[in-house]
Design a protein around this motif. Structure first.
Motif, PDB file in Angstrom:
ATOM      1  N   ARG A  66       0.840  -1.205   0.000  1.00 44.04           N
ATOM      2  CA  ARG A  66       0.000   0.000   0.000  1.00 44.04           C
ATOM      3  C   ARG A  66       0.872   1.251   0.000  1.00 44.04           C
ATOM      4  O   ARG A  66       0.584   2.223  -0.684  1.00 44.04           O
ATOM      5  N   GLN A  70       1.035   4.167  -2.836  1.00 48.06           N
ATOM      6  CA  GLN A  70       0.828   5.574  -2.482  1.00 48.06           C
ATOM      7  C   GLN A  70       1.999   6.407  -2.998  1.00 48.06           C
ATOM      8  O   GLN A  70       1.791   7.458  -3.611  1.00 48.06           O
ATOM      9  N   GLU A  99      -5.293   7.841  -0.643  1.00 49.34           N
ATOM     10  CA  GLU A  99      -4.958   7.240   0.650  1.00 49.34           C
ATOM     11  C   GLU A  99      -6.212   6.768   1.386  1.00 49.34           C
ATOM     12  O   GLU A  99      -6.204   5.733   2.041  1.00 49.34           O
ATOM     13  N   LYS A 108      -7.043  -1.697   2.075  1.00 46.57           N
ATOM     14  CA  LYS A 108      -6.678  -3.101   2.151  1.00 46.57           C
ATOM     15  C   LYS A 108      -7.559  -3.825   3.169  1.00 46.57           C
ATOM     16  O   LYS A 108      -7.719  -3.359   4.293  1.00 46.57           O
TER      17      LYS A 108
END
Length: 155
Positions: A66, A70, A99, A108
């Motif tokens: 993640r 980002q 985000e 997630k």
């Protein structure tokens, strides 16, 4: 029931349409201007085109974390700022939306509470049980551990 007789599921909005709807709501709420919306959509379209031209990642590779996604998205936004498609405030707004999972990529699973976390815990427990040895006894019957995990699971 035959497959041909099953009703068709209505088509949902595309990810682009979902983002456009989110930005429309922000314009209506006075959070951003319509000029901001236009610039952000143009930048997202440019990023999408760039990613499509780059091709798909190789199969079997490790998906990015993640944090890596980002950072990659913020780098692409910086490129759009340098190209003049966005100003820095607009890029920051899009980075925040990414985000928070508002740009079509949900957060997630399993990180929060609720069903996602419970399902993640169940899958982890089952995987742990499967990795620890056989889930079948000598007669070929399934041992109670995995079965009880599934039986005890509630949504």
């Amino acid at each position: 029931m035959q497959i041909g007789s099953m009703p068709m599921m209505p088509q949902g909005a595309s990810p682009r349409d979902q983002v456009a709807n989110t930005l429309n709501a922000q314009v209506e709420a006075g959070d951003i201007t319509s000029e901001d919306q236009d610039a952000m959509m143009a930048a997202l379209d440019a990023i999408h085109t760039e990613r499509m031209e780059a091709g798909r990642p190789e199969p079997g590779g490790t998906p990015p974390s993640r944090e890596e996604m980002q950072a990659s998205f913020e780098s692409m936004l910086s490129d759009q700022v340098e190209a003049g498609t966005l100003d820095q405030d607009q890029a920051d707004h899009l980075a925040e939306m990414f985000e928070e999972g508002e740009l079509g990529r949900p957060p997630k699973p399993g990180l929060g509470s609720g069903q996602g976390g419970a399902a993640q815990e169940l899958l982890s427990a089952i995987l742990s049980q499967l990795q620890s040895g056989s889930t079948y006894d000598g007669s070929g019957e399934q041992s109670g551990e995995v079965a009880s995990l599934l039986a005890d699971y509630t949504v």
